[in-house]
Design an enzyme around this catalytic site. Structure first.
Site, mmCIF file in Angstrom:
data_model
loop_
_atom_site.group_PDB
_atom_site.id
_atom_site.type_symbol
_atom_site.label_atom_id
_atom_site.label_comp_id
_atom_site.label_asym_id
_atom_site.label_seq_id
_atom_site.Cartn_x
_atom_site.Cartn_y
_atom_site.Cartn_z
ATOM 1 N N GLU A 1 36.189 -8.148 38.374
ATOM 2 C CA GLU A 1 34.850 -8.601 38.733
ATOM 3 C C GLU A 1 34.199 -7.597 39.682
ATOM 4 O O GLU A 1 33.048 -7.227 39.520
ATOM 5 C CB GLU A 1 34.938 -9.981 39.390
ATOM 6 C CG GLU A 1 34.132 -11.021 38.661
ATOM 7 C CD GLU A 1 34.355 -12.400 39.240
ATOM 8 O OE1 GLU A 1 35.512 -12.735 39.552
ATOM 9 O OE2 GLU A 1 33.355 -13.126 39.375
ATOM 10 N N ARG B 1 53.873 -12.481 39.946
ATOM 11 C CA ARG B 1 54.497 -13.746 39.561
ATOM 12 C C ARG B 1 54.971 -13.731 38.117
ATOM 13 O O ARG B 1 55.898 -14.468 37.755
ATOM 14 C CB ARG B 1 53.542 -14.911 39.838
ATOM 15 C CG ARG B 1 53.376 -15.177 41.340
ATOM 16 C CD ARG B 1 52.257 -16.155 41.622
ATOM 17 N NE ARG B 1 50.960 -15.576 41.345
ATOM 18 C CZ ARG B 1 50.220 -14.902 42.243
ATOM 19 N NH1 ARG B 1 50.635 -14.772 43.471
ATOM 20 N NH2 ARG B 1 49.067 -14.383 41.911
HETATM 21 C C1 PRP Z 1 46.748 -12.844 39.640
HETATM 22 C C2 PRP Z 1 47.536 -13.559 38.554
HETATM 23 C C3 PRP Z 1 47.238 -12.759 37.329
HETATM 24 C C4 PRP Z 1 45.819 -12.308 37.568
HETATM 25 C C5 PRP Z 1 44.860 -13.180 36.828
HETATM 26 O O1 PRP Z 1 47.486 -11.781 40.156
HETATM 27 O O2 PRP Z 1 48.924 -13.616 38.856
HETATM 28 O O3 PRP Z 1 48.112 -11.642 37.199
HETATM 29 O O4 PRP Z 1 45.581 -12.392 38.981
HETATM 30 O O5 PRP Z 1 43.525 -12.786 37.068
HETATM 31 P P1 PRP Z 1 42.546 -12.259 35.953
HETATM 32 O O6 PRP Z 1 42.731 -13.114 34.715
HETATM 33 O O7 PRP Z 1 41.192 -12.448 36.569
HETATM 34 O O8 PRP Z 1 42.859 -10.821 35.695
HETATM 35 P P2 PRP Z 1 47.088 -11.074 41.527
HETATM 36 O O9 PRP Z 1 46.005 -10.090 41.283
HETATM 37 O O10 PRP Z 1 46.852 -12.143 42.536
HETATM 38 O O11 PRP Z 1 48.396 -10.222 41.866
HETATM 39 P P3 PRP Z 1 49.853 -10.596 42.426
HETATM 40 O O12 PRP Z 1 50.522 -11.453 41.367
HETATM 41 O O13 PRP Z 1 50.503 -9.252 42.545
HETATM 42 O O14 PRP Z 1 49.699 -11.305 43.724
HETATM 43 N N1 HPA Z 2 46.403 -18.466 40.968
HETATM 44 C C1 HPA Z 2 47.096 -17.339 40.704
HETATM 45 N N2 HPA Z 2 46.524 -16.232 40.323
HETATM 46 C C2 HPA Z 2 45.186 -16.218 40.188
HETATM 47 C C3 HPA Z 2 44.414 -17.325 40.427
HETATM 48 C C4 HPA Z 2 45.049 -18.509 40.842
HETATM 49 O O1 HPA Z 2 44.420 -19.564 41.066
HETATM 50 N N3 HPA Z 2 43.108 -16.998 40.193
HETATM 51 C C5 HPA Z 2 43.114 -15.698 39.821
HETATM 52 N N4 HPA Z 2 44.359 -15.225 39.805
#
Ligand code: PRP
Ligand code: HPA
Length: 172
Positions: free
Chosen positions: A97, A60
């Protein structure tokens, strides 16, 4: 402005039990789909900061990062999960985690000394954003700020990003 930003934030969806039971997932998709909201968020992420290029974190952060780059007249670099890039300039692994993850910097993108605005949607445990900042610095560039739409404060992710200026448009 502030009014537009407040309306934008109302478009973030809260989805219980995703991706697993007990997690309240914040989904910015409806916010991105709204033109006024996208504009307000984009402006608020970059406003008043000096940067030469934007780095967006998969996935995102790609959407937001490209919008911020376009609004402020810079290019954008996608920091990618492993196995997607044909040529990698540098990579960093970090602890989650449970388990670990890696981010990769594409070849021929970031230049030494550039000032980088790092962009993502959500700051949760801080592992991802912290690693993104380290990857930028490891490549000889400078992090102007680490910016997100939403910070989930209970997870104390900000504590993992001690060396950088963190900007969150919303805390929850
Ligand atoms: C989510 C979000 C951040 C990250 C935050 O991505 O968009 O990049 O997790 O989590 P953190 O602070 O615990 O590291 P996700 O792993 O869902 O990947 P995606 O955007 O590719 O779906
Ligand atoms: N939204 C998007 N990304 C995330 C979230 C959430 O709530 N928690 C951890 N990664």
């Amino acid at each position: 402005d502030d009014v537009a930003l407040k309306s934008a934030v109302r478009l973030i969806r809260e989805v219980p039990d995703f991706p697993e039971p007990g997690v309240l997932f914040r989904d910015i998709s409806p916010m991105l789909a709204d033109p006024a909201a996208l504009r307000a968020i984009t402006d608020a992420l970059g406003r008043g900061l000096e940067f030469d290029v934007v780095a967006g974190v998969e996935a995102r952060g790609f959407l937001l990062g490209a919008a911020v780059a376009q609004a402020f007249g810079t290019g954008v670099i996608g920091l990618r999960k492993p196995g997607k890039l044909p040529e990698v300039a540098d990579r960093i692994s970090y602890e989650l985690e449970y388990g670990h993850a890696t981010l990769e910097l594409p070849a021929d993108t970031l230049r030494v000394g550039q000032r980088v605005l790092v962009v993502d949607d959500v700051l949760a445990t801080g592992g991802t954003l912290g690693a993104a900042c380290r990857l930028i610095r490891q490549a000889g560039a400078e992090v102007t700020a680490a910016t997100v739409v939403m910070e989930l404060t209970a997870l104390e992710g900000r504590d993992k990003i001690v060396d950088e200026h963190v900007r969150a448009l919303l805390r929850s």
